[in-house]
Design a protein around this motif. Structure first.
Motif, mmCIF file in Angstrom:
data_model
loop_
_atom_site.group_PDB
_atom_site.id
_atom_site.type_symbol
_atom_site.label_atom_id
_atom_site.label_comp_id
_atom_site.label_asym_id
_atom_site.label_seq_id
_atom_site.Cartn_x
_atom_site.Cartn_y
_atom_site.Cartn_z
ATOM 1 N N LYS A 1 0.838 -1.195 0.000
ATOM 2 C CA LYS A 1 0.000 0.000 0.000
ATOM 3 C C LYS A 1 0.879 1.252 0.000
ATOM 4 O O LYS A 1 2.049 1.209 0.355
ATOM 5 C CB LYS A 1 -0.924 0.009 1.215
ATOM 6 C CG LYS A 1 -1.801 -1.229 1.352
ATOM 7 C CD LYS A 1 -2.826 -1.319 0.240
ATOM 8 C CE LYS A 1 -3.762 -2.510 0.459
ATOM 9 N NZ LYS A 1 -4.760 -2.645 -0.627
ATOM 10 N N LYS A 2 0.272 2.395 -0.361
ATOM 11 C CA LYS A 2 1.035 3.635 -0.416
ATOM 12 C C LYS A 2 1.282 4.230 0.964
ATOM 13 O O LYS A 2 2.048 5.188 1.112
ATOM 14 C CB LYS A 2 0.303 4.654 -1.296
ATOM 15 C CG LYS A 2 0.245 4.254 -2.761
ATOM 16 C CD LYS A 2 -0.481 5.296 -3.593
ATOM 17 C CE LYS A 2 -0.529 4.887 -5.061
ATOM 18 N NZ LYS A 2 -1.246 5.889 -5.890
ATOM 19 N N LEU B 1 -4.104 3.924 5.017
ATOM 20 C CA LEU B 1 -5.211 4.457 4.220
ATOM 21 C C LEU B 1 -6.405 4.853 5.087
ATOM 22 O O LEU B 1 -6.777 4.149 6.010
ATOM 23 C CB LEU B 1 -5.655 3.422 3.179
ATOM 24 C CG LEU B 1 -4.588 2.913 2.201
ATOM 25 C CD1 LEU B 1 -5.206 1.894 1.246
ATOM 26 C CD2 LEU B 1 -3.953 4.056 1.433
ATOM 27 N N ASP C 1 -9.754 2.801 -1.259
ATOM 28 C CA ASP C 1 -9.180 3.884 -2.066
ATOM 29 C C ASP C 1 -7.673 3.916 -1.857
ATOM 30 O O ASP C 1 -7.178 4.368 -0.833
ATOM 31 C CB ASP C 1 -9.804 5.226 -1.667
ATOM 32 C CG ASP C 1 -9.285 6.394 -2.499
ATOM 33 O OD1 ASP C 1 -8.433 6.172 -3.386
ATOM 34 O OD2 ASP C 1 -9.715 7.532 -2.245
ATOM 35 N N GLU C 2 -6.942 3.431 -2.851
ATOM 36 C CA GLU C 2 -5.489 3.328 -2.746
ATOM 37 C C GLU C 2 -4.811 4.685 -2.564
ATOM 38 O O GLU C 2 -3.664 4.763 -2.115
ATOM 39 C CB GLU C 2 -4.924 2.634 -3.999
ATOM 40 C CG GLU C 2 -5.340 1.184 -4.142
ATOM 41 C CD GLU C 2 -4.638 0.273 -3.148
ATOM 42 O OE1 GLU C 2 -3.558 0.631 -2.685
ATOM 43 O OE2 GLU C 2 -5.198 -0.798 -2.837
ATOM 44 N N ASP C 3 -5.487 5.756 -2.954
ATOM 45 C CA ASP C 3 -4.881 7.085 -2.878
ATOM 46 C C ASP C 3 -5.271 7.858 -1.619
ATOM 47 O O ASP C 3 -4.885 9.022 -1.459
ATOM 48 C CB ASP C 3 -5.258 7.907 -4.115
ATOM 49 C CG ASP C 3 -4.660 7.327 -5.387
ATOM 50 O OD1 ASP C 3 -3.484 6.906 -5.344
ATOM 51 O OD2 ASP C 3 -5.370 7.282 -6.412
ATOM 52 N N SER C 4 -6.033 7.230 -0.723
ATOM 53 C CA SER C 4 -6.482 7.937 0.492
ATOM 54 C C SER C 4 -5.450 7.827 1.614
ATOM 55 O O SER C 4 -5.773 7.516 2.763
ATOM 56 C CB SER C 4 -7.836 7.392 0.949
ATOM 57 O OG SER C 4 -7.726 6.018 1.324
ATOM 58 N N VAL C 5 -4.203 8.102 1.271
ATOM 59 C CA VAL C 5 -3.105 7.970 2.235
ATOM 60 C C VAL C 5 -3.211 9.041 3.316
ATOM 61 O O VAL C 5 -3.412 10.229 3.019
ATOM 62 C CB VAL C 5 -1.742 8.081 1.518
ATOM 63 C CG1 VAL C 5 -0.597 8.043 2.525
ATOM 64 C CG2 VAL C 5 -1.588 6.962 0.498
ATOM 65 N N ASP D 1 4.696 2.471 0.452
ATOM 66 C CA ASP D 1 4.801 1.499 -0.631
ATOM 67 C C ASP D 1 6.276 1.168 -0.843
ATOM 68 O O ASP D 1 7.131 2.049 -0.799
ATOM 69 C CB ASP D 1 4.199 2.132 -1.893
ATOM 70 C CG ASP D 1 4.139 1.181 -3.076
ATOM 71 O OD1 ASP D 1 4.833 0.144 -3.055
ATOM 72 O OD2 ASP D 1 3.408 1.478 -4.027
#
Length: 262
Positions: A185-186, A189, A194-198, A242
């Protein structure tokens, strides 16, 4: 000094693992890698008729499972990572906590849950820092499997995030240590879908709120618990990101989730 923990789907993907190891091998100065391998152990266990049992992100380790994880973590996964690092010009040495007595531990006492042959490390003061420093001095990069020993002849299964945290705090006695948890994962979260909801920053107060709201759960709980434990005991910084972002993080760019007290 960098103490890096790698786990999750990265170990399952030859392409992602190779890309990560290329970046890791290029990190300047002394470094140490801790790896997991739970998904690989579960997959091998199912082939052998051993069904994994997990509670709050932690594996229940009966006698049969202990044999399994010792073989998979200390053998298959560890030596594959070491071999790949050697091919990249990084002179690595694969270790468990029993090797050079680097991580003695004790059997986790039974409270509400019996985790079986799970090992708890007393603290950074029990780590054989002298042995690790000897490896660094001769240019070796330790690659540590998530296994400890009870000093009585038995191996113990120990959470890889915990091992990374304790090793980082032990090495912080002599070095400025940055602890990095790398996975698929980035970062942490806000929304698991939502992969971009870091979440770029988590402090102690926000962590409690995230746990109460259920945003942080399962395997992320021990990861963050260990991050805060490391900060309390001298580690300079903790980052969760990530695996693909490790290079930009080391270069001073923002990546993933930064963990601080305040």
């Amino acid at each position: 000094m960098f103490v890096v923990k790698i786990g999750g789907n990265i170990l399952d993907s030859p392409e992602r693992l190779q890309a990560f190891l290329v970046d890791f091998a290029q990190l300047p100065g002394p470094k140490l890698l801790v790896h997991g391998g739970g998904k690989i152990a579960s997959a091998f266990g199912q082939r052998l008729g051993i069904t994994p049992r997990m509670v709050e992100g932690r594996r229940i380790t009966d006698a049969e499972t202990l044999e399994l994880v010792t073989m998979v973590y200390g053998g298959l996964v560890n030596k594959q990572v070491v071999a790949k690092l050697q091919a990249l010009g990084c002179n690595a040495i694969g270790l468990t906590g029993a090797d050079a007595n680097i991580i003695p531990a004790h059997l986790r006492p039974v409270r509400t849950i019996d985790y079986g042959f799970a090992g708890d490390v007393e603290g950074p003061e029990t780590i054989n820092v002298q042995a690790l420093e000897a490896f660094f001095q001769v240019g070796l990069t330790p690659v540590v499997a998530p296994l400890t020993h009870d000093t009585q002849g038995s191996m113990l299964n120990t959470n890889a995030d915990t091992i990374a945290s304790v090793l980082a705090t032990a090495l912080a006695q002599n070095h400025s240590v940055q602890l990095i948890y790398c996975f698929e994962k980035k970062g942490v979260l806000q929304n698991a879908e939502d992969e971009d909801s870091v979440i770029p920053h988590i402090n102690a107060e926000k962590y409690q709120a995230l746990k109460e709201d259920g945003v942080v759960n399962a395997g992320m709980v021990p990861k963050l618990d260990n991050a805060f434990a490391a900060l309390q005991q001298g580690v300079q910084a903790v980052q969760i990101c990530d695996a693909a972002a490790i290079k930009q993080l080391v270069e001073g760019n923002n990546a993933g989730t930064l963990i601080t007290f305040s």
